[in-house]
Design a protein around this motif. Structure first.
Motif, PDB file in Angstrom:
ATOM      1  N   TYR A   1       6.796  -8.752  14.887  1.00  0.00           N
ATOM      2  CA  TYR A   1       6.780  -7.861  16.052  1.00  0.00           C
ATOM      3  C   TYR A   1       5.550  -8.158  16.888  1.00  0.00           C
ATOM      4  O   TYR A   1       4.610  -8.817  16.428  1.00  0.00           O
ATOM      5  CB  TYR A   1       6.803  -6.385  15.637  1.00  0.00           C
ATOM      6  N   GLN A   2       5.572  -7.707  18.129  1.00  0.00           N
ATOM      7  CA  GLN A   2       4.443  -7.888  19.045  1.00  0.00           C
ATOM      8  C   GLN A   2       3.835  -6.545  19.419  1.00  0.00           C
ATOM      9  O   GLN A   2       4.552  -5.579  19.636  1.00  0.00           O
ATOM     10  CB  GLN A   2       4.892  -8.602  20.330  1.00  0.00           C
TER      11      GLN A   2
ATOM     12  N   MET B   1       0.846  -1.178   0.000  1.00  0.00           N
ATOM     13  CA  MET B   1       0.000   0.000   0.000  1.00  0.00           C
ATOM     14  C   MET B   1       0.884   1.231   0.000  1.00  0.00           C
ATOM     15  O   MET B   1       1.503   1.562   1.006  1.00  0.00           O
ATOM     16  CB  MET B   1      -0.926  -0.023   1.211  1.00  0.00           C
ATOM     17  N   ALA B   2       0.959   1.928  -1.130  1.00  0.00           N
ATOM     18  CA  ALA B   2       1.889   3.046  -1.274  1.00  0.00           C
ATOM     19  C   ALA B   2       1.602   4.171  -0.288  1.00  0.00           C
ATOM     20  O   ALA B   2       2.502   4.915   0.084  1.00  0.00           O
ATOM     21  CB  ALA B   2       1.838   3.573  -2.707  1.00  0.00           C
ATOM     22  N   ASN B   3       0.361   4.304   0.149  1.00  0.00           N
ATOM     23  CA  ASN B   3       0.015   5.383   1.062  1.00  0.00           C
ATOM     24  C   ASN B   3       0.167   4.975   2.526  1.00  0.00           C
ATOM     25  O   ASN B   3      -0.071   5.764   3.419  1.00  0.00           O
ATOM     26  CB  ASN B   3      -1.428   5.846   0.819  1.00  0.00           C
ATOM     27  N   ASN B   4       0.538   3.716   2.774  1.00  0.00           N
ATOM     28  CA  ASN B   4       0.679   3.240   4.140  1.00  0.00           C
ATOM     29  C   ASN B   4       2.054   3.593   4.684  1.00  0.00           C
ATOM     30  O   ASN B   4       3.079   3.278   4.068  1.00  0.00           O
ATOM     31  CB  ASN B   4       0.461   1.727   4.186  1.00  0.00           C
TER      32      ASN B   4
ATOM     33  N   THR C   1       8.462   7.421  19.128  1.00  0.00           N
ATOM     34  CA  THR C   1       8.399   8.880  18.968  1.00  0.00           C
ATOM     35  C   THR C   1       7.269   9.340  18.056  1.00  0.00           C
ATOM     36  O   THR C   1       7.028  10.533  17.947  1.00  0.00           O
ATOM     37  CB  THR C   1       9.727   9.418  18.401  1.00  0.00           C
ATOM     38  N   ASP C   2       6.576   8.415  17.413  1.00  0.00           N
ATOM     39  CA  ASP C   2       5.513   8.775  16.468  1.00  0.00           C
ATOM     40  C   ASP C   2       4.296   7.899  16.746  1.00  0.00           C
ATOM     41  O   ASP C   2       4.186   6.777  16.257  1.00  0.00           O
ATOM     42  CB  ASP C   2       6.001   8.577  15.033  1.00  0.00           C
ATOM     43  N   THR C   3       3.373   8.423  17.545  1.00  0.00           N
ATOM     44  CA  THR C   3       2.196   7.653  17.942  1.00  0.00           C
ATOM     45  C   THR C   3       1.338   7.244  16.751  1.00  0.00           C
ATOM     46  O   THR C   3       0.798   6.133  16.712  1.00  0.00           O
ATOM     47  CB  THR C   3       1.339   8.455  18.940  1.00  0.00           C
ATOM     48  N   LEU C   4       1.198   8.134  15.771  1.00  0.00           N
ATOM     49  CA  LEU C   4       0.387   7.808  14.596  1.00  0.00           C
ATOM     50  C   LEU C   4       1.002   6.636  13.836  1.00  0.00           C
ATOM     51  O   LEU C   4       0.291   5.749  13.351  1.00  0.00           O
ATOM     52  CB  LEU C   4       0.257   9.032  13.685  1.00  0.00           C
TER      53      LEU C   4
ATOM     54  N   GLU D   1      -0.535   2.763  13.169  1.00  0.00           N
ATOM     55  CA  GLU D   1      -0.605   2.118  11.862  1.00  0.00           C
ATOM     56  C   GLU D   1       0.091   0.762  11.887  1.00  0.00           C
ATOM     57  O   GLU D   1      -0.362  -0.189  11.253  1.00  0.00           O
ATOM     58  CB  GLU D   1       0.007   3.022  10.787  1.00  0.00           C
ATOM     59  N   VAL D   2       1.204   0.672  12.609  1.00  0.00           N
ATOM     60  CA  VAL D   2       1.896  -0.604  12.755  1.00  0.00           C
ATOM     61  C   VAL D   2       0.984  -1.615  13.435  1.00  0.00           C
ATOM     62  O   VAL D   2       0.930  -2.791  13.055  1.00  0.00           O
ATOM     63  CB  VAL D   2       3.196  -0.426  13.567  1.00  0.00           C
TER      64      VAL D   2
END
Length: 216
Positions: free
Chosen positions: A166-167, A54-57, A93-96, A100-101
């Motif tokens: 990842y978890q 997804m290029a926008n992801n 450092t990046d909640t957004l 998404e992750v």
């Protein structure tokens, strides 16, 4: 007996008992006779990848940008460890980005032989129950993700992706409709966690374990 406790304050003890701004990459082109135009070079690269991403992801874009700045990173242990370090720093450092992750769903596509090119693989396990001071309640769950890191250039065997895992550990309210996915609606706090051993280890590069929650 029910106890009212803060969501974040019960996750770490539960783990202990069981175990032991988006920043899109753009290039500005300035023309004296026209306004500034933004060319999203990452999107162009994503659109040209062999694997369907997804290029926008922001998650896919993070991995693609890392390879662009660190050619053939996967050929050395140093390159792999640097990826893990930068991924963890981005998560903390990046909640957004972290949200998404935690919500990352890759598309399952197949090649001409019918072999899956990208594997969407998530399993979950209940760590414990919680009762919050605001009256909400539910479960603390761990989600183990298996993903495929998209590559610009192929590996020696021709593959255009590398497996990684990842978890994500977070509270999932009893009212949540999607209990098979992390609950990220009110997340404003992310911290690194020790691995939760009560769930499968995952496969590929280990990107870490993270607790997501709401800090009031």
């Amino acid at each position: 007996m029910k106890r009212s406790v803060c969501l974040l304050s019960i996750i770490l003890p539960l783990l202990a008992c069981n175990n032991e701004k988006k920043n899109p990459d753009v290039t500005e082109i300035i023309n004296n006779e026209s306004p500034v135009v933004q060319v999203d070079s990452l999107r162009i690269i994503c659109d040209n990848l062999k694997s369907t991403v997804m290029a926008n992801n922001d998650v896919a874009r993070f991995f693609v940008n890392y390879e662009r700045e660190n050619k053939r990173w996967h050929s050395s242990e140093e390159g792999k460890q640097k990826l893990v370090k930068e991924f963890k720093n981005k998560m903390l450092t990046d909640t957004l980005f972290a949200k998404e992750v935690a919500s990352y769903l890759q598309s399952r596509t197949t090649n001409e032989e019918g072999i899956a090119l990208i594997d969407n693989d998530i399993v979950d396990d209940v760590i414990g129950n919680y009762d919050s001071q605001d009256g909400s309640y539910g479960q603390i769950k761990c989600f183990s993700f298996n993903i495929a890191i998209p590559l610009i250039d192929p590996l020696y065997n021709g593959d255009y992706e590398i497996p990684a895992t990842y978890q994500i550990i977070c509270p999932v309210p009893a009212t949540s409709e999607k209990k098979y996915m992390p609950y990220t609606k009110n997340v404003n706090y992310v911290t690194e966690s020790s691995k939760y051993d009560g769930i499968r280890k995952g496969k590929g590069i280990d990107l870490g374990s993270f607790i997501l929650g709401e800090k009031k």
